[in-house]
Structures are given as C-alpha cells and as structure tokens.
Design an enzyme around this catalytic site. Structure first.
Site, PDB file in Angstrom:
ATOM      1  N   ARG A  90       2.931  -6.121   7.424  1.00 32.27           N
ATOM      2  CA  ARG A  90       3.557  -4.934   6.823  1.00 32.27           C
ATOM      3  C   ARG A  90       3.855  -4.090   7.952  1.00 32.27           C
ATOM      4  O   ARG A  90       4.946  -3.368   7.898  1.00 32.27           O
ATOM      5  CB  ARG A  90       2.668  -4.282   5.702  1.00 32.27           C
ATOM      6  N   ILE A 116       9.460   2.289   1.725  1.00 30.80           N
ATOM      7  CA  ILE A 116       8.833   0.919   1.459  1.00 30.80           C
ATOM      8  C   ILE A 116       7.607   1.241   0.357  1.00 30.80           C
ATOM      9  O   ILE A 116       7.111   2.201   0.762  1.00 30.80           O
ATOM     10  CB  ILE A 116       8.251   0.147   2.537  1.00 30.80           C
ATOM     11  N   SER A 117       7.582   0.480  -0.678  1.00 34.31           N
ATOM     12  CA  SER A 117       6.707   0.736  -1.659  1.00 34.31           C
ATOM     13  C   SER A 117       5.167   0.798  -1.243  1.00 34.31           C
ATOM     14  O   SER A 117       4.798   0.042  -0.497  1.00 34.31           O
ATOM     15  CB  SER A 117       7.083  -0.214  -2.902  1.00 34.31           C
ATOM     16  N   GLN A 118       4.432   1.453  -2.016  1.00 38.45           N
ATOM     17  CA  GLN A 118       2.982   1.238  -1.761  1.00 38.45           C
ATOM     18  C   GLN A 118       2.438  -0.120  -1.818  1.00 38.45           C
ATOM     19  O   GLN A 118       2.984  -0.955  -2.679  1.00 38.45           O
ATOM     20  CB  GLN A 118       2.442   1.804  -3.074  1.00 38.45           C
ATOM     21  N   PRO A 119       1.551  -0.740  -1.135  1.00 38.21           N
ATOM     22  CA  PRO A 119       1.238  -2.206  -0.923  1.00 38.21           C
ATOM     23  C   PRO A 119       0.943  -2.709  -2.541  1.00 38.21           C
ATOM     24  O   PRO A 119       1.139  -3.724  -3.008  1.00 38.21           O
ATOM     25  CB  PRO A 119      -0.013  -2.222  -0.115  1.00 38.21           C
TER      26      PRO A 119
END
Ligand code: SAH
Length: 267
Positions: A90, A116-119
């Site tokens: 990431r 970028i989205s939260q994991p």
C-alpha cells in the site's frame, strides 16, 4: 525518514543503525498505535532485522498489523482477501508525503481531491465481490490503483476505469512498475462501464453515484456481483451489493460509507 518512503529499502541503512534505535524509529510507533482501539493518527511503521536479505519488505510487519488489527478484527474472514491485503504494498500507492501513514486506519489523499480508501473498506468491498480465480473484474475509479492491485491478487483479469487523466496515467505507470500486467486501465467515464470487455463476473465502484448506473447492471454476468456506494455527494452513502441471478436483480444494504462522488464526463 526518507528511508521509509523509499520503494527499495536498502539493507545498508539497517546495518548502519543499532537495532534498538531502529526499533524505536520504525517499529514501536505502529505497534503502540495498532494496539489502541481508536484509529491511529500516525504510524505506518516497519520492523526489520539486520539478518533479513536486502530484498526484505520493510513494510510487511505494518501490513500484518493492519490485517490483524483493522481488518480481521472487524469480521473480514476470507483468507484470500486477508492474504491479498497482506501482499499488496500500500505504501507504493500513496504520495511520498503520506507514506508514513500508508497503513493507518483511514483514507488518505492521493491528489486531485481524491482519496485511497481506508484499508478496511477495501477489504470489505473485496470480500463482498466474492472474486474467484478466472473471474473477469471491473473497477470504476482507479485512483491510485491500489484496489485494482488487491483484486489482481485474486484473479487474472482486472479492468479499471478512471475519469481523471492524470490519475489514470500515474496509476497505469505504477501498476506496470510493480508488475501488475493483468490489470488493464482506461481513461473514461466509468458510468458506462467498459462495454468492450463486458460481461463481468464482478464490478466494484469506488466513487459514489446518486443512483446505480444501468450500464453496470447490464454489464454483469448472470451470477455477477456489483458492489457500489450510492448516495448524495458530500454526505453519507449506502454500500450495496447487487447480485444478478436468473434475470433477477437482488440488492443488499451492507453499511453506511463516505466516498468521493462519481463525477460525470464524456464516454
Ligand atoms: N479505488 C481507488 C480510490 C478511488 S477514489 C484506489 O484504490 O486508490 C475514487 C476515484 O474515482 C477517483 O480517482 C475519481 O477520480 C474516480 N472517479 C470519479 N468519477 C468517476 C467516473 N465517472 N468514472 C471513473 N472514475 C471516476
């Protein structure tokens, strides 16, 4: 902290520092943060050992902590999804100034007002897609390319569409550099899907429209899954899983989410 943003960490750096200092600099931050219940503010650390080979992945421990304390703990169970989240680097998908936060429990800016989205959200949407090897998958909203890379761990054919040309170009370059040759990228308005490669076994939309785009339903195979946030721009949206089965379309309300809006452009 330049070493932490380097894409090719060098062993000579590790040798040059006493292990305790290295642990203090790189390891303790994420461990303390990862053990907290509330989302981490800083961290994305690493842990390494001077005996590791030069190719050692300095962020592997940070990824393992992310999977354990952010993703598995919230109920994601699919072992292949957990493995994919552990494998994709990431930190390679965020801007240099965000690298130290790459494995934190929140979204991050990637430029052009996008994120970028939260994991956890990446893992949740990936699990909902129920991707099997051999599936053809379409993503709308390439952004950094991270979600596409996670999908590419699960199948060999991933298509991804991005409307902002600069983001599409940098994601394509990044994915190529990292060896994701099975991901096909295109600059276009993803509202229309990617008709040339339809139908798809699974479609994921990572920006929120205010209604489900009919072309995406049309481009789903029978038995296919569409995972999509739907709702007003700038507010909460609902994450839906929509399954096409025997001519019927079934919608499941999964949870509330906040995504950037799906904007409209030319085809
Ligand atoms: N999946 C991305 C993050 C998505 S952010 C990642 O893993 O990094 C949402 C992305 O959707 C943004 O890059 C935004 O430019 C893009 N987007 C917004 N509207 C779009 C549209 N109509 N078609 C394709 N992409 C769109």
């Amino acid at each position: 902290m330049m070493s932490r943003s380097s894409s090719a960490p060098r062993l000579s750096l590790a040798r040059g520092l006493a292990p305790a200092l290295l642990a203090a600099l790189l390891g303790v931050g994420w461990w303390v943060m990862a053990c907290r219940e509330s989302p981490a503010e800083h961290s994305a650390g690493t842990e390494t050992s001077v005996s590791e080979p030069a190719s050692a992945d300095l962020y592997l421990e940070a990824r393992r902590a992310m999977v354990k304390y952010q993703i598995a703990i919230r109920g994601i169970e699919n072992p292949e999804v957990l493995a994919a989240m552990e494998q994709v680097p990431r930190h390679e998908f965020v801007p240099p100034e965000e690298v130290e936060q790459a494995y934190d429990d929140h979204p991050l800016p990637i430029g052009y007002g996008q994120t970028i989205s939260q994991p956890y959200i990446v893992a949740l949407m990936t699990e909902l897609l129920a991707v099997e090897r051999g599936d053809k998958v379409l993503e709308i909203g390439t952004g950094s390319g991270y979600q596409a890379a996670v999908l590419a761990q699960l199948t060999d054919e991933v298509y991804t569409v991005e409307i902002i040309p600069e983001l599409a170009a940098s994601a394509a370059e990044r994915l190529q550099r990292l060896g994701y040759t099975q991901i096909h990228t295109k600059t276009a308005d993803g509202y229309y899907g990617w008709p040339d490669h339809a139908p798809f076994d699974a479609i994921i939309v990572t920006a929120a429209p205010d209604h489900v785009p009919p072309p995406l339903i049309e481009q789903l195979k029978d038995g296919g899954r569409l995972v999509i946030p739907v709702g007003p721009p700038g507010g909460y949206q609902t994450l839906w899983r929509i399954t096409k089965s025997g001519g019927e379309v079934v919608s499941e309300n999964i949870t509330g989410v906040i995504f950037v809006p799906l904007v409209r452009g030319g085809r």
